[in-house]
Design a protein around this motif. Structure first.
Motif, mmCIF file in Angstrom:
data_model
loop_
_atom_site.group_PDB
_atom_site.id
_atom_site.type_symbol
_atom_site.label_atom_id
_atom_site.label_comp_id
_atom_site.label_asym_id
_atom_site.label_seq_id
_atom_site.Cartn_x
_atom_site.Cartn_y
_atom_site.Cartn_z
ATOM 1 N N THR A 125 11.401 -3.802 2.972
ATOM 2 C CA THR A 125 12.502 -3.304 2.148
ATOM 3 C C THR A 125 12.683 -4.206 0.940
ATOM 4 O OG1 THR A 125 13.607 -2.341 4.066
ATOM 5 C CG2 THR A 125 14.972 -2.726 2.130
ATOM 6 N N LEU A 126 12.759 -3.580 -0.230
ATOM 7 C CA LEU A 126 13.072 -4.289 -1.471
ATOM 8 C C LEU A 126 13.921 -3.327 -2.293
ATOM 9 C CD1 LEU A 126 12.551 -6.868 -3.238
ATOM 10 C CD2 LEU A 126 10.643 -5.625 -4.281
ATOM 11 N N GLY A 127 15.048 -3.833 -2.822
ATOM 12 C CA GLY A 127 15.945 -2.955 -3.581
ATOM 13 C C GLY A 127 16.326 -1.763 -2.742
ATOM 14 N N ASN A 128 16.167 -0.567 -3.286
ATOM 15 C CA ASN A 128 16.553 0.622 -2.529
ATOM 16 C C ASN A 128 15.355 1.390 -1.954
ATOM 17 O OD1 ASN A 128 15.620 1.698 -4.918
ATOM 18 N ND2 ASN A 128 17.690 1.778 -5.799
ATOM 19 N N ILE A 129 14.254 0.673 -1.746
ATOM 20 C CA ILE A 129 13.052 1.310 -1.176
ATOM 21 C C ILE A 129 12.686 0.635 0.147
ATOM 22 C CG2 ILE A 129 10.533 1.627 -1.476
ATOM 23 C CD1 ILE A 129 11.850 3.441 -3.437
ATOM 24 N N THR A 130 12.423 1.441 1.167
ATOM 25 C CA THR A 130 11.879 0.916 2.423
ATOM 26 C C THR A 130 10.539 1.595 2.688
ATOM 27 O OG1 THR A 130 14.027 0.372 3.379
ATOM 28 C CG2 THR A 130 12.225 0.717 4.925
ATOM 29 N N VAL A 131 9.510 0.769 2.774
ATOM 30 C CA VAL A 131 8.157 1.265 3.038
ATOM 31 C C VAL A 131 7.894 1.091 4.535
ATOM 32 C CG1 VAL A 131 5.702 0.921 2.526
ATOM 33 C CG2 VAL A 131 7.406 0.526 0.734
ATOM 34 N N THR A 132 7.433 2.159 5.187
ATOM 35 C CA THR A 132 7.093 2.078 6.616
ATOM 36 C C THR A 132 5.570 2.138 6.761
ATOM 37 O OG1 THR A 132 9.146 3.183 7.182
ATOM 38 C CG2 THR A 132 7.432 3.157 8.878
ATOM 39 N N PHE A 133 5.021 1.176 7.501
ATOM 40 C CA PHE A 133 3.566 1.071 7.648
ATOM 41 C C PHE A 133 3.068 1.668 8.959
ATOM 42 C CE2 PHE A 133 4.738 -2.500 4.878
ATOM 43 C CZ PHE A 133 3.866 -2.289 3.825
ATOM 44 N N MET A 134 1.842 2.178 8.909
ATOM 45 C CA MET A 134 1.154 2.649 10.110
ATOM 46 C C MET A 134 -0.243 2.027 10.117
ATOM 47 S SD MET A 134 0.043 6.528 11.192
ATOM 48 C CE MET A 134 1.652 7.250 11.397
ATOM 49 N N HIS A 135 -0.607 1.418 11.218
ATOM 50 C CA HIS A 135 -1.965 0.862 11.347
ATOM 51 C C HIS A 135 -2.923 2.024 11.570
ATOM 52 C CE1 HIS A 135 -5.047 -1.451 13.975
ATOM 53 N NE2 HIS A 135 -5.376 -1.551 12.714
ATOM 54 N N THR A 136 -3.845 2.240 10.636
ATOM 55 C CA THR A 136 -4.769 3.383 10.722
ATOM 56 C C THR A 136 -6.211 2.887 10.605
ATOM 57 O OG1 THR A 136 -4.388 3.715 8.344
ATOM 58 C CG2 THR A 136 -3.155 5.118 9.869
ATOM 59 N N PRO A 137 -6.719 2.227 11.649
ATOM 60 C CA PRO A 137 -8.066 1.672 11.600
ATOM 61 C C PRO A 137 -9.139 2.747 11.547
ATOM 62 C CG PRO A 137 -7.212 1.585 13.841
ATOM 63 C CD PRO A 137 -6.082 2.065 12.974
ATOM 64 N N GLY A 138 -10.337 2.326 11.156
ATOM 65 C CA GLY A 138 -11.485 3.231 11.081
ATOM 66 C C GLY A 138 -12.362 2.808 9.912
ATOM 67 N N HIS A 139 -11.836 3.010 8.704
ATOM 68 C CA HIS A 139 -12.578 2.576 7.503
ATOM 69 C C HIS A 139 -12.779 1.057 7.556
ATOM 70 C CE1 HIS A 139 -13.998 2.491 3.418
ATOM 71 N NE2 HIS A 139 -13.009 1.683 3.050
ATOM 72 N N THR A 140 -11.715 0.331 7.881
ATOM 73 C CA THR A 140 -11.803 -1.072 8.303
ATOM 74 C C THR A 140 -10.893 -1.213 9.518
ATOM 75 O OG1 THR A 140 -9.916 -1.937 7.061
ATOM 76 C CG2 THR A 140 -12.041 -1.865 5.895
ATOM 77 N N LYS A 141 -11.018 -2.348 10.182
ATOM 78 C CA LYS A 141 -10.237 -2.529 11.412
ATOM 79 C C LYS A 141 -8.741 -2.680 11.125
ATOM 80 C CE LYS A 141 -10.460 -4.918 15.800
ATOM 81 N NZ LYS A 141 -11.059 -6.003 16.578
ATOM 82 N N GLY A 142 -8.414 -3.210 9.948
ATOM 83 C CA GLY A 142 -7.008 -3.495 9.655
ATOM 84 C C GLY A 142 -6.374 -2.563 8.631
ATOM 85 N N THR A 143 -7.034 -1.445 8.311
ATOM 86 C CA THR A 143 -6.485 -0.519 7.309
ATOM 87 C C THR A 143 -5.052 -0.109 7.658
ATOM 88 O OG1 THR A 143 -8.644 0.409 6.733
ATOM 89 C CG2 THR A 143 -6.742 1.808 6.320
ATOM 90 N N VAL A 144 -4.176 -0.158 6.646
ATOM 91 C CA VAL A 144 -2.806 0.317 6.854
ATOM 92 C C VAL A 144 -2.490 1.460 5.887
ATOM 93 C CG1 VAL A 144 -1.787 -1.769 7.855
ATOM 94 C CG2 VAL A 144 -1.886 -1.532 5.368
ATOM 95 N N SER A 145 -1.749 2.424 6.391
ATOM 96 C CA SER A 145 -1.217 3.521 5.590
ATOM 97 C C SER A 145 0.284 3.313 5.502
ATOM 98 C CB SER A 145 -1.543 4.855 6.254
ATOM 99 O OG SER A 145 -2.947 4.995 6.357
ATOM 100 N N PHE A 146 0.952 4.025 4.598
ATOM 101 C CA PHE A 146 2.397 3.802 4.484
ATOM 102 C C PHE A 146 3.112 5.006 3.887
ATOM 103 C CE2 PHE A 146 0.378 2.125 0.719
ATOM 104 C CZ PHE A 146 1.092 2.731 -0.288
ATOM 105 N N PHE A 147 4.435 4.984 4.078
ATOM 106 C CA PHE A 147 5.298 6.103 3.681
ATOM 107 C C PHE A 147 6.621 5.564 3.161
ATOM 108 C CE2 PHE A 147 2.582 6.969 7.249
ATOM 109 C CZ PHE A 147 1.882 8.091 6.834
ATOM 110 N N PHE A 148 7.214 6.256 2.196
ATOM 111 C CA PHE A 148 8.560 5.900 1.728
ATOM 112 C C PHE A 148 9.151 7.106 0.996
ATOM 113 C CE2 PHE A 148 7.563 5.438 -2.787
ATOM 114 C CZ PHE A 148 6.198 5.186 -2.770
ATOM 115 N N ASP A 149 10.458 7.061 0.794
ATOM 116 C CA ASP A 149 11.152 8.156 0.108
ATOM 117 C C ASP A 149 11.439 7.776 -1.334
ATOM 118 O OD1 ASP A 149 11.225 9.679 2.403
ATOM 119 O OD2 ASP A 149 13.234 9.005 2.983
ATOM 120 N N THR A 150 11.381 8.760 -2.206
ATOM 121 C CA THR A 150 11.818 8.559 -3.586
ATOM 122 C C THR A 150 12.535 9.821 -4.054
ATOM 123 O OG1 THR A 150 11.172 7.612 -5.726
ATOM 124 C CG2 THR A 150 9.757 9.363 -4.873
ATOM 125 N N GLU A 151 13.462 9.612 -4.984
ATOM 126 C CA GLU A 151 14.313 10.739 -5.397
ATOM 127 C C GLU A 151 14.020 11.144 -6.833
ATOM 128 O OE1 GLU A 151 18.542 9.961 -4.497
ATOM 129 O OE2 GLU A 151 18.947 11.446 -6.064
#
Ligand SMILES: [Zn+2]
Length: 248
Positions: A125-151
């Protein structure tokens, strides 16, 4: 859709920076996507890209009305150099903290020193944004994907990125680690469970960034808003995985 272009020189891939939607901006080049999130309390930058391309990214940051010193966090989706080569130089310049998936941290050390390790389900979380991460391995072992809302325009949009979709490491002989193909399929299944209104590409070919940016600049029509694209891209990724398995 989902097709790539090759360039001999880094500067041939220059893309004019632009606002995608809400607080999300594109500041990358054709060869390496870089995104900015303006949180109201500083910037989060996603994937600085190649070291040779950093001058173009910095120029784009200024053109968008920001400064490198505004960057507080640099998220690295996975350890590969096309996403992380410039991380060290950019954080030296900005003082930003670096993040990467816990299982890619060691290999990323050839490019930068990770400050924060990302685990599945972590948030930033920074300012008014919260990024949520998901560990999505395959391409590399530690690949992360993420999601957040914007208006924008009184509407809230869910933005999402698949942090490592490339099938190059799913080719026999090029595996990042054992079981990467099985993990990749599982990651796709998990990603399908997310609603994504605006899919931002880890590479411009993932979501036609360049073309959509041009349409947005010239006509004002925002083709990035497309709730069906996320699922279509994941279908494409799974089909490519099936092809790789068939090949060997
Ligand atoms: Zn990669």
């Amino acid at each position: 859709m989902f097709e790539r272009k090759q360039f001999e020189n880094i500067w041939e891939g220059r893309i004019e920076p632009f606002k995608i939607i809400g607080k999300v901006y594109f500041a990358g080049i054709f060869q390496a996507s870089t995104h900015l999130i303006d949180t109201g309390d500083g910037l989060i930058l996603i994937d600085p890209g190649y070291r040779d391309g950093l001058y173009l990214v910095i120029d784009s940051i200024y053109k968008l009305g920001f400064k490198p010193e505004d960057i507080k966090y640099v998220i690295n989706t996975h350890w590969h150099g096309d996403h992380t080569e410039a991380t060290r130089a950019l954080t030296d310049l900005s003082g930003a903290k670096t993040l990467i998936g816990e299982y890619d941290a060691q290999r990323a050390e050839r490019y930068f020193k990770p400050d924060i390790l990302i685990h599945d389900g972590d948030t930033l979380t920074l300012g008014n944004i919260t990024v949520t991460f998901m560990h999505t391995p395959g391409h590399t072992k530690g690949t992360v994907s993420f999601f957040f809302d914007t208006e924008e325009g009184g509407k809230v949009y869910r933005v999402g990125m698949f942090g490592g979709a490339g099938a190059n490491t799913l080719t026999k002989g090029c595996f990042d680690y054992d079981n990467c193909r099985e993990d990749y399929r599982k990651s796709i299944e998990r990603l399908r469970g997310e609603r994504v209104d605006v899919f931002i590409g880890n590479h411009v070919w993932n979501n036609d960034t360049e073309k959509k940016g041009k349409v947005l600049r010239e006509t004002g029509e925002n083709l990035f808003i497309d709730s069906a694209l996320w699922g279509r891209f994941l279908d494409f990724c799974e089909k490519r995985l099936d092809e790789k398995i068939k090949e060997s």
